[in-house]
Design an enzyme around this catalytic site. Structure first.
Site, PDB file in Angstrom:
ATOM      1  CB  SER A 153      47.920   7.790 -12.884  1.00 23.48           C
ATOM      2  OG  SER A 153      47.285   9.056 -12.892  1.00 23.48           O
ATOM      3  CE1 TYR A 155      43.385   5.504 -15.158  1.00 26.37           C
ATOM      4  CE2 TYR A 155      43.947   7.510 -13.964  1.00 26.37           C
ATOM      5  CZ  TYR A 155      44.223   6.583 -14.947  1.00 26.37           C
ATOM      6  OH  TYR A 155      45.346   6.730 -15.736  1.00 26.37           O
TER       7      TYR A 155
END
Ligand code: NDP
Length: 246
Positions: free
Chosen positions: A141, A155
């Site tokens: 990501s 995250y």
């Protein structure tokens, strides 16, 4: 043994994984896609692939469970007799929590899915690919570099681990003919944003994207399937941002 190359796509029932499974099948791969709970959606992807003349199989496997991962790869051995590609895609986002308010159990679960599951799937794939080569694409990501401040540091941290896993495994496996790369999506319009409880999150975030829109799962899949392919034969340990410039 399957005549076509075989790729395992974890989390292939929805979003980026489903788009990757469909595109890989169109490019001639036999696809084993996994899901945790969305059996109907996973079977729908399999039906789409088969209707287009491709080969696909859906397997339930919770990547937070090592026993499920071991069983998944045994199923691939029995059904296909080979594995040439792995897309380490299954991942969770969850609700926002600032660093001083992190819920320990939620953090442990996220680490298990987003890091542990990817690492163990990579282990199982690497053991099988070492003798004959292969290609692994980890889904990271852009938040691994942006940090996720404002509720998503947990995250972002898990995706930082994916960056490290990619570089380390790529260097360790290069001499064995196994390539390992990472695709880092930016803001992509999928169901994952709903798990944050923030309505319209992908649209709202897209104001921070130079291209001024969220990406699609299909746009990420194009990058993933290219890195999987022999067209990317001299690329390993790389990170490819699919993020509209963010
Ligand atoms: P979705 O929520 O749309 O799909 C997630 C997929 O992962 C589903 O197939 C789901 O299965 C599966 N999954 C979730 N938890 C588990 C588990 N414990 N075991 C097995 N499978 C599991 O997500 P996206 O398509 O958006 O995300 C795919 C990847 O891309 C993730 O790693 C995510 O972190 C990453 N990413 C996404 C971005 C975005 O903006 N969308 C941005 C950057 C990275 P089931 O359907 O059965 O629940």
């Amino acid at each position: 043994m399957s005549e076509r190359k075989v790729v395992v796509v974890t989390g292939g029932s929805r979003g980026i994984g489903a788009a990757t499974a469909r595109l890989a099948a169109r490019e001639g791969w036999s696809v084993c896609l996994t899901y945790r709970s969305a059996q109907g959606e996973a079977e729908g992807v399999v039906a789409d692939v088969q209707a287009a003349g491709g080969e696909a199989l859906a397997v339930r496997a919770d990547t937070a469970q090592e026993s499920d991962i071991v069983a998944l790869f045994s199923t691939v051995d029995e059904r296909f007799g080979r594995i040439d590609g792995l897309v380490n895609n299954a991942g969770i986002l969850d609700r926002p929590m600032n660093v001083d308010a992190i819920d320990g159990a939620a953090l442990t679960h996220m680490l298990a899915v987003n890091i542990g599951g990817c690492f163990l799937c990579l282990r199982e794939a690497a053991r099988r690919m070492k003798a004959r080569g292969g290609s692994i694409v980890n889904i990271g990501s852009r938040l691994s570099e942006l940090g996720g401040a404002g509720g998503f540091v947990h995250y972002a941290t898990t995706k930082g681990a994916i960056d490290s896993l990619t570089v380390g495994a790529a260097r360790e496996l290069a001499a064995e003919g196994v390539r390992v790369n990472c695709v880092s999506p930016g803001v992509i319009e999928t169901d994952i944003h709903e798990t944050t409880g923030i309505a319209g999150r992908a649209k709202t975030l897209s104001t921070q994207v130079p291209m001024n829109r969220p990406g699609t799962a299909e746009e990420v899949a194009e990058a993933v399937v290219w890195l999987l392919s022999d067209q990317a034969s001299y690329i390993t340990g790389a990170k490819l941002n699919v993020s509209g410039g963010r």
